[in-house]
Design an enzyme around this catalytic site. Sequence first.
Site, PDB file in Angstrom:
ATOM      1  N   ARG A 179     -20.392 -11.112 -15.895  1.00  0.00           N
ATOM      2  CA  ARG A 179     -20.417  -9.659 -15.631  1.00  0.00           C
ATOM      3  C   ARG A 179     -19.067  -9.146 -15.133  1.00  0.00           C
ATOM      4  NH1 ARG A 179     -23.658 -11.352 -18.087  1.00  0.00           N
ATOM      5  NH2 ARG A 179     -25.899 -11.506 -17.692  1.00  0.00           N
TER       6      ARG A 179
ATOM      7  N   SER B  35     -30.492  -5.179 -13.477  1.00  0.00           N
ATOM      8  CA  SER B  35     -30.150  -5.960 -12.278  1.00  0.00           C
ATOM      9  C   SER B  35     -29.137  -5.192 -11.436  1.00  0.00           C
ATOM     10  CB  SER B  35     -29.544  -7.307 -12.666  1.00  0.00           C
ATOM     11  OG  SER B  35     -30.527  -8.080 -13.302  1.00  0.00           O
TER      12      SER B  35
ATOM     13  N   GLU C  30     -23.753  -5.486  -9.152  1.00  0.00           N
ATOM     14  CA  GLU C  30     -23.437  -5.475 -10.588  1.00  0.00           C
ATOM     15  C   GLU C  30     -23.275  -4.026 -11.048  1.00  0.00           C
ATOM     16  OE1 GLU C  30     -25.878  -7.960 -13.162  1.00  0.00           O
ATOM     17  OE2 GLU C  30     -25.612  -6.530 -14.801  1.00  0.00           O
TER      18      GLU C  30
HETATM   19  C1  LIG Z   1     -33.608  -1.657 -18.227  1.00  0.00           C
HETATM   20  C2  LIG Z   1     -32.220  -2.242 -18.174  1.00  0.00           C
HETATM   21  C3  LIG Z   1     -32.039  -3.582 -18.480  1.00  0.00           C
HETATM   22  C4  LIG Z   1     -30.751  -4.144 -18.444  1.00  0.00           C
HETATM   23  N1  LIG Z   1     -30.602  -5.452 -18.777  1.00  0.00           N
HETATM   24  C5  LIG Z   1     -29.371  -6.011 -18.777  1.00  0.00           C
HETATM   25  C6  LIG Z   1     -29.177  -7.381 -19.148  1.00  0.00           C
HETATM   26  O1  LIG Z   1     -30.112  -8.092 -19.495  1.00  0.00           O
HETATM   27  N2  LIG Z   1     -27.922  -7.883 -19.125  1.00  0.00           N
HETATM   28  C7  LIG Z   1     -26.844  -7.137 -18.757  1.00  0.00           C
HETATM   29  O2  LIG Z   1     -25.720  -7.652 -18.778  1.00  0.00           O
HETATM   30  N3  LIG Z   1     -27.002  -5.830 -18.399  1.00  0.00           N
HETATM   31  C8  LIG Z   1     -28.218  -5.251 -18.402  1.00  0.00           C
HETATM   32  N4  LIG Z   1     -28.368  -3.939 -18.036  1.00  0.00           N
HETATM   33  C9  LIG Z   1     -27.199  -3.185 -17.547  1.00  0.00           C
HETATM   34  C10 LIG Z   1     -26.425  -2.423 -18.634  1.00  0.00           C
HETATM   35  O3  LIG Z   1     -27.242  -2.111 -19.745  1.00  0.00           O
HETATM   36  C11 LIG Z   1     -25.195  -3.205 -19.094  1.00  0.00           C
HETATM   37  O4  LIG Z   1     -24.309  -3.460 -18.022  1.00  0.00           O
HETATM   38  C12 LIG Z   1     -24.423  -2.434 -20.172  1.00  0.00           C
HETATM   39  O5  LIG Z   1     -23.427  -3.271 -20.699  1.00  0.00           O
HETATM   40  C13 LIG Z   1     -23.771  -1.151 -19.650  1.00  0.00           C
HETATM   41  O6  LIG Z   1     -23.309  -0.430 -20.776  1.00  0.00           O
HETATM   42  P1  LIG Z   1     -23.217   1.156 -20.743  1.00  0.00           P
HETATM   43  O7  LIG Z   1     -22.657   1.590 -22.045  1.00  0.00           O
HETATM   44  O8  LIG Z   1     -24.513   1.765 -20.357  1.00  0.00           O
HETATM   45  O9  LIG Z   1     -22.128   1.362 -19.612  1.00  0.00           O
HETATM   46  P2  LIG Z   1     -22.142   2.421 -18.405  1.00  0.00           P
HETATM   47  O10 LIG Z   1     -23.298   2.140 -17.506  1.00  0.00           O
HETATM   48  O11 LIG Z   1     -22.001   3.797 -18.915  1.00  0.00           O
HETATM   49  O12 LIG Z   1     -20.802   1.988 -17.653  1.00  0.00           O
HETATM   50  C14 LIG Z   1     -20.695   0.725 -17.031  1.00  0.00           C
HETATM   51  C15 LIG Z   1     -19.212   0.424 -16.772  1.00  0.00           C
HETATM   52  O13 LIG Z   1     -18.540   0.261 -18.020  1.00  0.00           O
HETATM   53  C16 LIG Z   1     -17.456   1.171 -18.126  1.00  0.00           C
HETATM   54  N5  LIG Z   1     -17.352   1.568 -19.533  1.00  0.00           N
HETATM   55  C17 LIG Z   1     -18.315   2.087 -20.335  1.00  0.00           C
HETATM   56  N6  LIG Z   1     -17.844   2.302 -21.574  1.00  0.00           N
HETATM   57  C18 LIG Z   1     -16.536   1.908 -21.558  1.00  0.00           C
HETATM   58  C19 LIG Z   1     -15.504   1.892 -22.536  1.00  0.00           C
HETATM   59  N7  LIG Z   1     -15.705   2.309 -23.786  1.00  0.00           N
HETATM   60  N8  LIG Z   1     -14.278   1.433 -22.158  1.00  0.00           N
HETATM   61  C20 LIG Z   1     -14.055   0.993 -20.889  1.00  0.00           C
HETATM   62  N9  LIG Z   1     -14.999   0.995 -19.938  1.00  0.00           N
HETATM   63  C21 LIG Z   1     -16.227   1.442 -20.265  1.00  0.00           C
HETATM   64  C22 LIG Z   1     -17.822   2.328 -17.195  1.00  0.00           C
HETATM   65  O14 LIG Z   1     -16.681   3.047 -16.780  1.00  0.00           O
HETATM   66  C23 LIG Z   1     -18.495   1.573 -16.068  1.00  0.00           C
HETATM   67  O15 LIG Z   1     -17.521   1.012 -15.201  1.00  0.00           O
HETATM   68  C24 LIG Z   1     -29.640  -3.350 -18.076  1.00  0.00           C
HETATM   69  C25 LIG Z   1     -29.834  -1.990 -17.769  1.00  0.00           C
HETATM   70  C26 LIG Z   1     -31.105  -1.436 -17.821  1.00  0.00           C
HETATM   71  C27 LIG Z   1     -31.280   0.028 -17.527  1.00  0.00           C
END
Ligand SMILES: Cc1cc2nc3c(=O)[nH]c(=O)nc-3n(C[C@H](O)[C@H](O)[C@H](O)COP(=O)(O)OP(=O)(O)OC[C@H]3O[C@@H](n4cnc5c(N)ncnc54)[C@H](O)[C@@H]3O)c2cc1C
Length: 302
Positions: free
Chosen positions: A176, A224, A294
């Site tokens: 992560r 998480s 996280e």
């Molecule tokens: C129900 C649920 C289940 C989940 N299960 C998991 C799991 O099993 N495993 C896991 O790893 N995560 C899980 N997550 C967490 C999440 O989905 C991941 O961390 C995912 O990768 C976040 O992506 P996002 O596009 O939503 O990023 P955001 O939440 O929008 O942003 C997260 C971070 O990434 C940065 N970011 C976003 N896009 C970019 C970009 N294009 N360039 C640079 N930085 C960027 C943001 O600035 C921020 O710091 C879960 C979340 C939920 C709600």
Amino acid sequence: MPLAPATAAALRDAGVPFEEDVPLAKRTYWRVGGPADALATPGDAPTLARLLRVAAEHDTPVFPLGNGSNLLVSDQGVRGIVVSLVGELTEAHAVGDVLIGGGGAKIAVLLTRAAKHRWAGLEMLAGIPGTLGGAVRMNAGTALGEIADRLLDVDVALPDGTVVTLPKAALELRYRHSTLPSGGVIARVRLQVGGDWGESEARMRHHLERRKATQPLDLPSCGSTFKNPPGDAAGRLIEACGLKGYTVGGAQVSPKHANFVVNLGGATASDIDAVIRHAQAEVHRQFGLTLEREVQYAGVWT
Ligand SMILES: Cc1cc2nc3c(=O)[nH]c(=O)nc-3n(C[C@H](O)[C@H](O)[C@H](O)COP(=O)(O)OP(=O)(O)OC[C@H]3O[C@@H](n4cnc5c(N)ncnc54)[C@H](O)[C@@H]3O)c2cc1C
């Protein structure tokens, strides 16, 4: 706060689409948080790079927003420019056994396409509701692996207005964790696909059934909340502190999975933050361990 008039004018001159004073709560999975001063929506890498250059020249902070599935936006909102990728930066296609996706491509959409084309090897992303950019930034993963396992390289837009291609090794991906160049936004991601589709699909199905049984997927959360400390599980530690069901305002440690903080309805970002801090403090008090968050915090936290 409105953008400085000179910044807004420079963005317009650079052809960057944006709106001011944009609510963010509906763009995050927790459904909380205040507005962005501005939300810019670049549809291709050159526009994204121009946006970053203008912001840097005007000393305006930029925050990349993916699908908001790992993000706690403060009740006071985010100063500066929040960037949400649109257009071709949300698309994906395969060239041979290389999948090329925009930083804003949704993983759920990608996996549907993968199923249609029988692109195997992405099973570690099943059930993760983020974008490709967010997944690389977080090195997202599951029990089946992490995105690093299939990552080849990324195109990153930089505050000097350029776009560079960085190999996986440059991102220092760990559990992560990633290291991106300062102020960089991931515009495009290349993944190696391939392998036995039948096996990949079966592993995904089994994994998704298990998640449904163990995670509170019916309420808003960010998955998480804390990283698992080496050799242990954050959820186990929080549960052992007796915190399942612990509630502040509308935010609660899920009784189903103690590493999930859920919005019962009407939670504020401050409620969620209070639950997170309490869980962290209790685990430290009872086990002498500091849980590392996280979930990412965005905006003004005082
Ligand atoms: C129900 C649920 C289940 C989940 N299960 C998991 C799991 O099993 N495993 C896991 O790893 N995560 C899980 N997550 C967490 C999440 O989905 C991941 O961390 C995912 O990768 C976040 O992506 P996002 O596009 O939503 O990023 P955001 O939440 O929008 O942003 C997260 C971070 O990434 C940065 N970011 C976003 N896009 C970019 C970009 N294009 N360039 C640079 N930085 C960027 C943001 O600035 C921020 O710091 C879960 C979340 C939920 C709600």
